[in-house]
Design an enzyme around this catalytic site. Structure first.
Site, short mmCIF file in Angstrom:
data_model
loop_
_atom_site.label_atom_id
_atom_site.label_comp_id
_atom_site.label_asym_id
_atom_site.label_seq_id
_atom_site.Cartn_x
_atom_site.Cartn_y
_atom_site.Cartn_z
N ASN A 39 34.51 48.29 28.36
CA ASN A 39 34.88 47.02 28.99
C ASN A 39 34.81 45.89 27.96
O ASN A 39 33.75 45.62 27.41
CB ASN A 39 33.91 46.76 30.15
CG ASN A 39 34.12 45.39 30.77
OD1 ASN A 39 35.24 44.92 30.87
ND2 ASN A 39 33.03 44.76 31.19
N ARG B 42 20.58 36.13 20.55
CA ARG B 42 20.77 36.94 19.34
C ARG B 42 21.39 36.15 18.19
O ARG B 42 21.40 36.58 17.05
CB ARG B 42 21.64 38.17 19.67
CG ARG B 42 20.88 39.24 20.44
CD ARG B 42 21.81 40.30 21.00
NE ARG B 42 22.45 39.88 22.24
CZ ARG B 42 23.35 40.60 22.90
NH1 ARG B 42 23.76 41.76 22.44
NH2 ARG B 42 23.88 40.15 24.03
N ASN C 290 32.26 -1.54 -7.46
CA ASN C 290 32.59 -2.05 -6.12
C ASN C 290 31.35 -2.29 -5.26
O ASN C 290 31.47 -2.63 -4.10
CB ASN C 290 33.54 -1.07 -5.40
CG ASN C 290 32.90 0.30 -5.21
OD1 ASN C 290 32.09 0.72 -6.02
ND2 ASN C 290 33.28 0.98 -4.15
N ALA D 237 27.12 30.42 30.00
CA ALA D 237 25.78 29.93 30.31
C ALA D 237 24.67 30.82 29.77
O ALA D 237 23.50 30.52 29.94
CB ALA D 237 25.62 29.77 31.82
#
Ligand code: UD1
Ligand code: CA
Length: 451
Positions: free
Chosen positions: A167, A16, A382, A11
């Site tokens: 992390n 950036r 065509n 969300a």
């Protein structure tokens, strides 16, 4: 082994990226970032629920069949979890991953889960040592190795001189603990609620937080900008190339060969330099593709050869040969042994077994039988300015060079046209038609032979 449910956070504004398109719908190797994450979650045996922003209709439509929760307004990763938890089913283990980590593999999620169980942790996160400067949160551990907290940092090259354990943003959590802990997450100075405040909460509760530390941080790479998207895509493409090589495909020059994630390739097929295989392309065994060929959503039968050409939405049976310099377009079906040499454009047409189109042709909306010879410069006219019209060429027809077929028109079995014929009316089987406009001037195959 099942982890039950999983939350994918998607969300965030993704500012950036500087894009009107939601970040998680940007693609890598032909697959939207969010789909790669959903696949990893499913691969780890869990059912995903995706947290999206209020205006993310395109994301919700894209995620057809996947549960979504709206976070409005998005006030941080911790807030996303606070919003989603009440609708997330189950009480056991759950995964929480960020929607912008497209390289994460199911195998890694499973290993995290195993560590989570071994340690009796309430929270297990994914980490790696990352060289400076890095924007990822820093993982701090106690002397016994348990995680005490995550510290969010700025990627400041002045302050960061050594690599730290960071992390990577994938978690296994105990849901019943999380349901009690999540409401305690607070807004911080930045005005956001950080999910990364959870380890400190757990430590304060006397609970175990484990970290599964990857040797190579790249798998957990977060994509926040176009340069990171390019870097992640390059890694994903390298992974895809390696998978095909291990499965028996020769890549003469891996660096110039681009294969989308949804492509399949049979054993002993050889890809020559500069080849690009896109979308849901499926290539059989023993083919030679390239150099510099681009195939999009195209099916290629075994032992076919495609030189320097562009094919999209076409189906080829076995032993078809194409190129160089052809454009084979959507709705084209080429039967076994069709042989197309250079400078042909073929659109929405069917060519029967062994038919040859050797030089400079346009065939559109045509049904062409087996063993037809399409002479150099043959054109199907065509389009009458309003609608597309069909051309039918029956088995064994021989079209002279520069034949113009003004559709709708039918050339009967084993008929022939003379050089430069402009065919405006049907030609009966076995007849030779010449001139402008073409007239059938004589029979070239006796009627008895046409039975
Ligand atoms: C986050 C982590 C950081 C970690 C890094 C790894 C936090 C506070 N920080 O930082 O420790 O090193 O990921 O890539 O979690 N999102 C929402 N709702 C929100 C805000 C974000 O769903 O209100 C989603 C985003 O769409 C995105 C993901 O959460 O997919 C991560 O958010 P992002 O802003 O990219 O976090 P990072 O700054 O990368
Ligand atoms: Ca991110």
């Amino acid at each position: 082994m099942s982890a039950g449910s999983a939350l994918i956070l998607a969300a965030g504004k993704g500012t950036r990226m500087r894009s009107v398109r939601p970040k998680v719908l940007h693609t890598l190797a032909g697959i939207a970032m969010i789909d790669l994450v959903v696949d990893a979650i499913r691969g780890a045996g869990a059912t995903p629920t995706v947290v999206v922003s209020r205006d993310a209709d395109t994301v919700r439509e894209h995620l057809d069949g996947v549960a979504t929760v709206v976070q409005d307004p998005p006030l941080g990763t911790g807030h996303a979890v606070q919003v989603a938890l009440p609708v997330l089913p189950g009480e056991g283990e759950a995964f929480i991953v960020y929607g912008d980590t497209p390289l994460l593999r199911a195998e890694t999620l499973r290993q995290m889960q195993q560590l989570h169980r071994e340690r009796g942790a309430v929270l297990t996160l994914l980490s790696a040592r990352v060289p400076p400067p890095s924007a990822y949160g820093i993982v701090e551990r106690a002397t016994d190795g348990t995680v005490t907290r995550i510290v969010e940092t700025k990627p400041d090259p002045e302050l960061q001189r050594t690599s730290a354990e960071r992390n990577l943003g994938a978690y296994v959590v105990d849901l019943s603990w999380l349901r009690r802990a999540a409401p305690r997450l607070q807004r911080n100075a930045s005005g956001e609620v950080y999910l990364t405040d959870l380890p400190a909460l757990a430590a304060a509760d006397g609970k175990v937080v484990a970290a599964f530390c990857l040797d190579d941080p790249r798998e957990g790479m977060g994509v926040n900008s176009r340069d990171e998207l390019a870097a992640a895509e390059a890694l994903l493409r390298a992974r895809i190339r390696e998978r095909h090589m291990l499965a028996g495909v020769t890549l003469r020059d891996p660096a110039s060969t681009f294969i989308d994630a949804g492509v399949s390739i049979g054993e002993d097929t050889e890809l020559l330099p500069g080849t690009i295989l896109e979308g849901q392309t499926r290539i059989g065994r023993g083919c030679v593709i390239g150099p510099r060929s681009r195939l999009r959503d195209t099916i290629v039968g075994d032992r076919s050869r495609i030189g320097e050409s562009y094919l999209e939405g076409a189906t080829l049976e076995e032993e078809v040969s194409i190129g160089p310099y052809c454009h084979i377009r959507t709705g084209t079906y080429l039967a076994r042994g069709v042989d197309i040499l250079d400078h042909a454009e073929i659109k929405n047409s069917r060519l029967g077994r062994g038919t040859k189109v050797h030089h400079f042709s346009y065939l559109g909306d045509a049904t062409i039988g087996a063993d037809v010879n399409v002479g150099a410069g043959t054109i199907t006219a065509n389009y009458d300015g309003k609608k597309k019209l069909a051309t039918v060429i029956e088995d064994g027809v021989f079209l002279g060079v520069d034949t113009m077929l003004v559709a709708p028109v039918r050339i009967g079995r084993r008929a022939k046209t003379g050089a430069g014929a402009v065919v405006t009316k049907d030609v009966a089987p076995g007849m030779l038609a010449v001139g402008v406009p073409a007239r059938a001037i004589k029979r070239v195959v006796p009627e008895a032979d046409l039975q």
